[in-house]
Design an enzyme around this catalytic site. Structure first.
Site, short mmCIF file in Angstrom:
data_model
loop_
_atom_site.label_atom_id
_atom_site.label_comp_id
_atom_site.label_asym_id
_atom_site.label_seq_id
_atom_site.Cartn_x
_atom_site.Cartn_y
_atom_site.Cartn_z
N SER A 11 0.81 -1.22 0.00
CA SER A 11 0.00 0.00 0.00
C SER A 11 0.84 1.27 0.00
CB SER A 11 -0.95 0.00 1.20
OG SER A 11 -0.22 -0.12 2.42
N ARG A 32 6.31 -9.78 -6.51
CA ARG A 32 6.32 -11.20 -6.85
C ARG A 32 4.97 -11.69 -7.36
NH1 ARG A 32 9.79 -11.42 -2.13
NH2 ARG A 32 11.80 -12.40 -2.65
N LYS A 106 9.25 0.44 8.74
CA LYS A 106 9.42 0.92 10.11
C LYS A 106 9.54 -0.29 11.03
CE LYS A 106 6.62 4.99 9.04
NZ LYS A 106 5.31 5.65 9.25
N SER A 136 2.27 8.80 7.99
CA SER A 136 1.94 8.84 6.56
C SER A 136 1.17 7.60 6.12
CB SER A 136 3.23 8.98 5.74
OG SER A 136 4.19 8.02 6.17
N LYS A 189 7.04 2.88 18.16
CA LYS A 189 5.66 3.39 18.19
C LYS A 189 4.66 2.32 17.78
CE LYS A 189 5.17 3.81 13.57
NZ LYS A 189 4.05 3.28 12.72
N ASP A 242 4.27 10.06 14.49
CA ASP A 242 3.88 8.72 14.07
C ASP A 242 3.11 8.00 15.17
OD1 ASP A 242 3.74 6.94 12.02
OD2 ASP A 242 5.89 6.58 11.87
N SER A 252 -4.46 2.26 10.72
CA SER A 252 -3.31 1.62 11.35
C SER A 252 -3.52 0.12 11.50
CB SER A 252 -3.06 2.23 12.74
OG SER A 252 -2.17 1.43 13.48
N ARG A 253 -2.65 -0.65 10.86
CA ARG A 253 -2.73 -2.11 10.98
C ARG A 253 -2.49 -2.55 12.42
NH1 ARG A 253 1.56 -3.44 6.46
NH2 ARG A 253 1.68 -1.20 6.17
#
Length: 331
Positions: A11, A32, A106, A136, A189, A242, A252-253
């Site tokens: 993403s 891939r 990250k 972001s 974070k 962040d 946010s996952r």
């Protein structure tokens, strides 16, 4: 016009590719998955990772890593932290020394506890390395919503080039020569965001989240400064900025995975439901081991680890955090 390759069609890589394509640069995305490649090339979409966004015609996708980087000025590693070393090994004999390598992941490498820039330099010693971090979310970057990030490098001349590459009137890029702080802030974070999601899943309120974010910030500063980062870096975009966005947004996952866990879903199933890598899990495992070696106090990280890997009841973990010995806030 520059030629830019994104290794990984996830993403955030796709969103940044769209941003650069809209600036007139030539963008290639290597992935891939043939389904992702075909979707980008044939439908101008990447519905697997970034739905309802149209991809410009000057973005081309490919399964050939050699073709993707052959003429690139910049090679962006847009893969999760655990894949950084493997991708660097893939391109070791394919890049030239003038190509700037940029990481947008990250995290840290779980096995070695190395920062990602160190992993990159170990595998690609002849190439300049830059990291990009900050609040972001891909979903908002792809819609050209105002966003600010930070770039850093051990050789700041290259960070300035990456700043110029990405800068637009809605994507503001700062520089910071504290690469240690930038990378550690971006990694820790995710741990706090996962904890905040769990508290959301438990039905706790704003007071709880504010407490977790604030005391989580203390953990980021404590471990980050011990590792060599500057305190002020952690109150900037890669730390506080962040932290805010990752702990509060449903993009946010980490937070979404935490919500599932708080609702009683086993953490592995929670991560599977997200469908993408939840970096906070790997970071929690790594920093749990690291904190003892550094002799640093990280109670939120400690309790989260026990919830994830030791089957500790989440409400019991919260209770134990609240009932610790009295302390002065500044110590």
């Amino acid at each position: 016009m520059r030629s830019v390759t994104f290794l990984g069609g996830g993403s955030f890589g796709t969103a940044l590719g769209i941003l650069l394509a809209n600036k007139g640069h030539k963008v290639t995305i290597w992935d891939r998955s043939q389904l992702v490649v075909n979707d980008i090339n044939n439908n101008r979409t990447n519905d697997k990772y970034l739905s309802d966004i149209i991809i410009p015609d000057n973005v081309v996708a490919t399964n050939s890593i050699e073709d993707s980087i052959e003429e690139s000025d910049y090679v962006i590693l847009s893969v999760p932290s655990f894949a950084i070393r493997d991708v660097c090994k893939l391109i070791h004999n394919k890049v030239n020394k003038n190509q700037i390598i940029v990481s947008i992941a990250k995290g840290i490498e779980e096995e070695t506890k190395m920062r990602l820039s160190k992993v990159m330099k170990e595998e690609l010693p002849s190439n300049p390395v830059v990291v990009l971090s900050g609040p972001s979310h891909a979903e908002e970057v792809s819609k050209n919503l105002p966003t600010t990030v930070v770039v850093s490098s051990e050789s700041m001349d290259y960070a300035y080039r990456v700043q110029d590459l990405f800068m637009t009137n809605n994507f503001r890029v700062y520089t910071n020569d504290d690469i240690i702080g930038v990378e550690i802030g971006g990694a820790v974070k995710n741990i706090i965001a996962l904890a905040c999601g769990i508290c959301d899943g438990l039905g706790y309120g704003d007071n709880t989240k504010a407490a977790l974010m604030t005391r989580g910030m203390s953990e980021i500063v404590r471990v980050g400064t011990l590792l060599g980062g500057r305190r002020e870096t952690f109150y900037g975009l890669t730390g506080m900025g962040d932290l805010i966005v990752t702990c509060t947004s449903l993009h946010s996952r980490n937070r979404r995975a935490g919500i599932f866990i708080g609702e009683g879903v086993p953490f592995k199933e929670a991560c599977n439901r997200i469908g993408m890598v939840v970096e906070g899990v790997k970071a929690c495992e790594a920093f749990y081991e690291w904190k003892d070696k550094l002799n640093v106090n990280m109670p939120i990280t400690d309790m989260l680890y026990k919830v994830l890997f030791k089957n500790k009841d989440v409400k019991t973990a919260v209770k134990e955090l609240m009932e610790r010995d009295k302390k002065d806030e500044m110590h």
